[in-house]
Design a protein around this motif. Structure first.
Motif, PDB file in Angstrom:
ATOM      1  N   PRO A  76       1.000  -1.472  -0.057  1.00  0.00           N
ATOM      2  CA  PRO A  76      -0.391  -0.123   0.029  1.00  0.00           C
ATOM      3  C   PRO A  76       0.774   1.140  -0.072  1.00  0.00           C
ATOM      4  CG  PRO A  76      -0.251  -1.221   1.965  1.00  0.00           C
ATOM      5  CD  PRO A  76       0.982  -1.906   0.706  1.00  0.00           C
ATOM      6  N   ALA A  77       0.171   2.244  -0.406  1.00  0.00           N
ATOM      7  CA  ALA A  77       1.698   3.459  -1.028  1.00  0.00           C
ATOM      8  C   ALA A  77       1.561   4.212   0.797  1.00  0.00           C
ATOM      9  CB  ALA A  77       0.397   4.329  -1.805  1.00  0.00           C
ATOM     10  N   LEU A  78       0.472   4.157   1.287  1.00  0.00           N
ATOM     11  CA  LEU A  78       1.093   4.205   2.578  1.00  0.00           C
ATOM     12  C   LEU A  78       1.433   3.471   3.923  1.00  0.00           C
ATOM     13  CD1 LEU A  78      -0.391   7.077   4.425  1.00  0.00           C
ATOM     14  CD2 LEU A  78      -1.626   5.959   5.292  1.00  0.00           C
ATOM     15  N   CYS A  79       2.761   3.648   3.480  1.00  0.00           N
ATOM     16  CA  CYS A  79       3.768   2.785   4.402  1.00  0.00           C
ATOM     17  C   CYS A  79       4.989   3.339   4.786  1.00  0.00           C
ATOM     18  CB  CYS A  79       3.933   1.550   3.415  1.00  0.00           C
ATOM     19  SG  CYS A  79       4.637   1.473   1.968  1.00  0.00           S
ATOM     20  N   CYS A  80       5.932   3.119   5.348  1.00  0.00           N
ATOM     21  CA  CYS A  80       7.664   3.426   5.504  1.00  0.00           C
ATOM     22  C   CYS A  80       9.028   2.500   4.879  1.00  0.00           C
ATOM     23  CB  CYS A  80       7.340   3.660   6.983  1.00  0.00           C
ATOM     24  SG  CYS A  80       6.967   2.297   8.000  1.00  0.00           S
ATOM     25  N   ASP A  81       9.885   3.582   5.081  1.00  0.00           N
ATOM     26  CA  ASP A  81      10.213   2.560   3.921  1.00  0.00           C
ATOM     27  C   ASP A  81      10.820   1.185   4.862  1.00  0.00           C
ATOM     28  OD1 ASP A  81      11.546   3.444   6.653  1.00  0.00           O
ATOM     29  OD2 ASP A  81      13.268   4.332   5.825  1.00  0.00           O
ATOM     30  N   SER A  82      10.180   0.981   6.176  1.00  0.00           N
ATOM     31  CA  SER A  82      10.435  -0.304   7.139  1.00  0.00           C
ATOM     32  C   SER A  82       9.575  -1.987   6.582  1.00  0.00           C
ATOM     33  CB  SER A  82      10.879  -0.258   8.771  1.00  0.00           C
ATOM     34  OG  SER A  82       9.356   0.509   8.824  1.00  0.00           O
ATOM     35  N   MET A  83       8.951  -1.074   5.596  1.00  0.00           N
ATOM     36  CA  MET A  83       7.643  -2.017   5.819  1.00  0.00           C
ATOM     37  C   MET A  83       8.795  -2.920   4.216  1.00  0.00           C
ATOM     38  SD  MET A  83       4.757  -0.181   6.624  1.00  0.00           S
ATOM     39  CE  MET A  83       3.281  -2.005   6.457  1.00  0.00           C
ATOM     40  N   TYR A  84       8.853  -1.723   3.115  1.00  0.00           N
ATOM     41  CA  TYR A  84       9.314  -2.089   1.412  1.00  0.00           C
ATOM     42  C   TYR A  84      10.561  -2.617   1.781  1.00  0.00           C
ATOM     43  CZ  TYR A  84      10.336   3.013   0.778  1.00  0.00           C
ATOM     44  OH  TYR A  84      11.194   4.217   0.743  1.00  0.00           O
ATOM     45  N   ARG A  85      11.674  -1.449   2.230  1.00  0.00           N
ATOM     46  CA  ARG A  85      12.555  -2.076   2.218  1.00  0.00           C
ATOM     47  C   ARG A  85      13.011  -3.329   2.861  1.00  0.00           C
ATOM     48  NH1 ARG A  85      16.661  -0.865   0.128  1.00  0.00           N
ATOM     49  NH2 ARG A  85      18.036  -1.336   1.487  1.00  0.00           N
ATOM     50  N   PRO A  86      12.805  -4.018   3.292  1.00  0.00           N
ATOM     51  CA  PRO A  86      13.370  -6.020   2.557  1.00  0.00           C
ATOM     52  C   PRO A  86      12.979  -6.477   1.735  1.00  0.00           C
ATOM     53  CG  PRO A  86      12.299  -5.235   5.432  1.00  0.00           C
ATOM     54  CD  PRO A  86      12.418  -4.428   4.644  1.00  0.00           C
ATOM     55  N   PHE A  87      11.658  -6.389   1.424  1.00  0.00           N
ATOM     56  CA  PHE A  87      11.873  -6.647  -0.133  1.00  0.00           C
ATOM     57  C   PHE A  87      12.392  -6.158  -0.981  1.00  0.00           C
ATOM     58  CE2 PHE A  87       7.220  -6.699   1.668  1.00  0.00           C
ATOM     59  CZ  PHE A  87       6.298  -8.006   1.576  1.00  0.00           C
ATOM     60  N   GLU A  88      13.210  -5.251  -0.600  1.00  0.00           N
ATOM     61  CA  GLU A  88      14.177  -5.263  -1.554  1.00  0.00           C
ATOM     62  C   GLU A  88      15.626  -5.552  -2.057  1.00  0.00           C
ATOM     63  OE1 GLU A  88      12.920   0.052  -2.640  1.00  0.00           O
ATOM     64  OE2 GLU A  88      14.384  -0.513  -1.263  1.00  0.00           O
ATOM     65  N   VAL A  89      15.810  -5.379  -0.479  1.00  0.00           N
ATOM     66  CA  VAL A  89      16.860  -6.663   0.323  1.00  0.00           C
ATOM     67  C   VAL A  89      17.174  -7.971   0.042  1.00  0.00           C
ATOM     68  CG1 VAL A  89      18.297  -7.612   2.106  1.00  0.00           C
ATOM     69  CG2 VAL A  89      17.498  -4.871   2.262  1.00  0.00           C
ATOM     70  N   ALA A  94       5.805   6.084  -3.738  1.00  0.00           N
ATOM     71  CA  ALA A  94       4.467   6.315  -3.565  1.00  0.00           C
ATOM     72  C   ALA A  94       3.225   7.433  -3.554  1.00  0.00           C
ATOM     73  CB  ALA A  94       4.308   5.483  -2.025  1.00  0.00           C
ATOM     74  N   ALA A  95       3.909   8.881  -3.539  1.00  0.00           N
ATOM     75  CA  ALA A  95       3.264  10.274  -3.785  1.00  0.00           C
ATOM     76  C   ALA A  95       3.201   9.639  -4.697  1.00  0.00           C
ATOM     77  CB  ALA A  95       3.963  10.816  -3.497  1.00  0.00           C
ATOM     78  N   LYS A  96       3.903   9.649  -6.484  1.00  0.00           N
ATOM     79  CA  LYS A  96       3.280   9.350  -7.953  1.00  0.00           C
ATOM     80  C   LYS A  96       2.341   9.037  -7.818  1.00  0.00           C
ATOM     81  CE  LYS A  96       7.968  10.969  -9.377  1.00  0.00           C
ATOM     82  NZ  LYS A  96       9.065  10.343 -10.485  1.00  0.00           N
ATOM     83  N   VAL A  97       2.251   7.541  -7.766  1.00  0.00           N
ATOM     84  CA  VAL A  97       1.171   6.432  -7.493  1.00  0.00           C
ATOM     85  C   VAL A  97      -0.567   6.506  -6.622  1.00  0.00           C
ATOM     86  CG1 VAL A  97       0.184   4.005  -7.281  1.00  0.00           C
ATOM     87  CG2 VAL A  97       2.803   4.371  -7.690  1.00  0.00           C
ATOM     88  N   CYS A  98      -0.050   6.859  -5.736  1.00  0.00           N
ATOM     89  CA  CYS A  98      -1.334   7.434  -4.671  1.00  0.00           C
ATOM     90  C   CYS A  98      -0.947   9.276  -4.150  1.00  0.00           C
ATOM     91  CB  CYS A  98      -1.611   6.671  -3.512  1.00  0.00           C
ATOM     92  SG  CYS A  98      -2.882   6.340  -2.766  1.00  0.00           S
ATOM     93  N   PRO A  99      -1.422  10.432  -4.874  1.00  0.00           N
ATOM     94  CA  PRO A  99      -1.338  11.472  -4.243  1.00  0.00           C
ATOM     95  C   PRO A  99      -2.752  11.535  -2.706  1.00  0.00           C
ATOM     96  CG  PRO A  99      -1.848  11.297  -6.121  1.00  0.00           C
ATOM     97  CD  PRO A  99      -2.047   9.761  -6.263  1.00  0.00           C
ATOM     98  N   VAL A 100      -3.233  10.447  -3.118  1.00  0.00           N
ATOM     99  CA  VAL A 100      -3.902  10.699  -1.227  1.00  0.00           C
ATOM    100  C   VAL A 100      -2.929  10.132  -0.381  1.00  0.00           C
ATOM    101  CG1 VAL A 100      -6.422   9.060  -0.243  1.00  0.00           C
ATOM    102  CG2 VAL A 100      -6.254  10.045  -2.787  1.00  0.00           C
ATOM    103  N   SER A 101      -1.729   9.074  -0.290  1.00  0.00           N
ATOM    104  CA  SER A 101      -1.862   8.731   0.435  1.00  0.00           C
ATOM    105  C   SER A 101      -0.456   9.679   0.828  1.00  0.00           C
ATOM    106  CB  SER A 101      -0.675   7.118  -0.064  1.00  0.00           C
ATOM    107  OG  SER A 101       0.178   7.841  -0.865  1.00  0.00           O
ATOM    108  N   LYS A 102       0.058  10.658   0.197  1.00  0.00           N
ATOM    109  CA  LYS A 102       0.889  11.424  -0.046  1.00  0.00           C
ATOM    110  C   LYS A 102       0.602  12.725   1.191  1.00  0.00           C
ATOM    111  CE  LYS A 102       4.466  14.538  -0.538  1.00  0.00           C
ATOM    112  NZ  LYS A 102       5.080  15.093   0.892  1.00  0.00           N
ATOM    113  N   ASP A 103      -1.160  13.067   0.881  1.00  0.00           N
ATOM    114  CA  ASP A 103      -1.778  14.057   2.006  1.00  0.00           C
ATOM    115  C   ASP A 103      -2.151  13.463   3.117  1.00  0.00           C
ATOM    116  OD1 ASP A 103      -3.885  16.535   1.566  1.00  0.00           O
ATOM    117  OD2 ASP A 103      -5.506  14.705   1.682  1.00  0.00           O
ATOM    118  N   ILE A 104      -2.465  12.913   2.971  1.00  0.00           N
ATOM    119  CA  ILE A 104      -2.543  11.276   4.636  1.00  0.00           C
ATOM    120  C   ILE A 104      -1.321  12.273   5.672  1.00  0.00           C
ATOM    121  CG2 ILE A 104      -3.210   9.756   6.005  1.00  0.00           C
ATOM    122  CD1 ILE A 104      -5.512   8.751   3.485  1.00  0.00           C
ATOM    123  N   ALA A 105      -0.101  11.851   4.523  1.00  0.00           N
ATOM    124  CA  ALA A 105       0.753  11.279   5.354  1.00  0.00           C
ATOM    125  C   ALA A 105       1.197  13.166   5.799  1.00  0.00           C
ATOM    126  CB  ALA A 105       2.205  11.095   4.333  1.00  0.00           C
TER     127      ALA A 105
END
Length: 458
Positions: free
Chosen positions: A79-92, A412-423
């Motif tokens: 989900p676009a509303l997430c922090c790097d500690s959630m997506y970085r493990p996938f990248e690693v 994530a903000a590009k994909v979902c501007p709503v998540s950027k607004d919420i954040a």
């Protein structure tokens, strides 16, 4: 105000439970150091299963791949509303990370999600291994329906359910659709470390059997990967993360007892350094002995009931506030059965800044009229402009901490501007077991007071 003195009230004896036993029956349950270790742990298990599948497929081909692992591709949808500690493990772990949209009420934009999955699935033989992480936002998200929806698109997708914001309610976990369940426990209580990772064998083995990966004994897939447990073991032994956090948490207890500011500086530095030692799910450690012992005797029902009571109290107070739907708005109330994690609101800084500017202009007009400078208007002082971070600092100055949990990445903000607004506008109030009704009243009053002071309505 607080009541001090008079007769004692009756206090129910707190019944402790073994928190580690609460998750039994869901599959293979492992307790790890932190949430990102749990995600990394799941990623590695998926890699091993996917590799076994690829090798089984290649064994029936004339041309066998010499390096199946290197040839496999992985895509992780979050989900676009997430922090790097959630997506970085996938990248690693070598996955390409993509984001899907959410709506203003924190529900998932299922049209956006389906389109993204369909685009990935249309790649034919080049189709990658797909992992979708779903998250329970503040007890609001209908996670079971979401997971079921994902499986209806492609039942070969690995669904990873992040239950961090509902980790004390195993009965709400979606064991019908989620392949894996992960969650951070240390976000709920004062333990040095702690997270849970569950391999939902019932769902996982449907994938395995569907791919004809079982050996003749029906207990293992190729390379000896068991069908009833994770394919890897976490690292064992003490680590600096748990050790430094243990020391820091004890310092914080001393600080709360004696108010020594030096202790506060020191424990905050230790906590920050401890976070810096984490490796985004590359080195996956099991939970420390100290935290495991702590979790074996936890007053779970008391924690959940206190949180729920505080949540309901603060929600009702904010709902009745004159500033509700003017300078802030509430999200939908959490679903019944979900334990309260935090209480989020959206602060409308645009409306707040407009009214601050209007009040400033009106004050200037009055001052000019009194001084004989009628007709001259001055623009709003830039010092009066407030953003969410500035508002958060004002609250912190009053002892109310309302953190931002998830700064959103540019992608994530590009994909979902709503998540950027919420954040950019969300404030999350603490409602946990450390507090009571009086604290919720104080939180509401400080929140309103901060708005009033900005509007010069003291």
């Amino acid at each position: 105000m607080y009541e001090i003195g008079s007769e004692f009230n009756y206090i129910e004896k707190e019944e402790a439970r073994d928190l580690t036993a609460m998750y039994e029956g869901s599959g293979d349950v492992r307790f790890l150091r932190c949430g990102r270790d749990a995600i990394g742990y799941v990623c590695e298990d998926i890699e091993n299963i996917a590799l076994a599948r690829a090798e089984a497929v290649n064994s029936h081909k004339e041309e066998k791949s010499a390096n199946c692992r290197g040839a496999l591709r992985y895509v992780a949808l979050l989900p676009a509303l997430c922090c790097d500690s959630m997506y970085r493990p996938f990248e690693v772990h070598g996955a390409e990370v993509m984001f899907y949209g959410i709506n203003e009420d924190l529900s998932v934009d299922t049209d956006s999600l389906k389109k993204t999955i369909d685009d990935i699935c249309s790649q034919g033989e080049d189709k990658p291994v797909i992992m979708v992480l779903t998250a329970v936002y503040y007890g609001i998200t209908d996670i079971s329906s979401l997971n079921s929806f994902i499986k209806s698109i492609d039942d070969g997708i690995y669904v990873i359910e992040d239950v961090t914001q509902g980790v004390l309610a195993p009965s709400t976990f979606d064991t019908d659709n989620a392949d894996y369940i992960i969650g951070s426990i240390r976000k709920w209580m004062g333990v040095p470390d702690g997270a849970v990772a569950i391999r939902n064998n019932k769902v996982i083995n449907n994938h395995i059997k569907g791919q004809n990966l079982l050996d003749t004994d029906d207990d293992h897939i190729s390379d000896g990967i068991a069908t009833d447990r994770f394919s890897i073991e976490p690292l064992k032994g003490e680590n600096s993360f748990a050790a430094e956090r243990s020391k820091a948490l004890r310092m914080k207890t001393q600080y709360l007892q004696n108010g020594d500011k030096e202790l506060k500086t020191r424990f905050r530095e230790l906590l920050g350094h401890a976070e810096d030692t984490l490796t985004d799910g590359e080195d996956m450690y099991e939970i420390s002995d100290e935290s495991r012992r702590y979790l074996e005797s936890v007053p779970v029902e008391k924690i959940v009931s206190t949180r729920n009571n505080n949540y309901d109290t603060l929600y009702e107070l904010l709902e009745k506030s004159a500033h509700n739907n003017v300078y802030f708005k509430l999200f939908p109330k959490k679903k019944t059965g979900m334990p309260a994690f935090m209480l989020p609101v959206m602060i409308d800084t645009d409306r707040l800044n407009k009214d601050i500017a209007d009040n400033t202009k009106n004050d200037n007009k009055k001052d000019n009229h009194i001084s004989g400078n009628a007709g001259q208007e001055s623009s709003c002082d830039k010092d009066h402009v407030i953003d969410r971070d500035g508002f958060e600092r004002l609250l912190a100055g009053k002892g109310i901490y309302a953190p931002v949990l998830w700064p959103v990445s540019d992608e994530a903000a590009k994909v979902c501007p709503v998540s950027k607004d919420i954040a950019d506008h969300i404030l999350c109030f603490w409602i946990d077991q450390r507090y009571d009704r009086f604290d919720m009243v104080q939180t509401k009053e400080c929140f309103e007071e901060t708005i009033d002071e900005l509007l010069r309505r003291q």
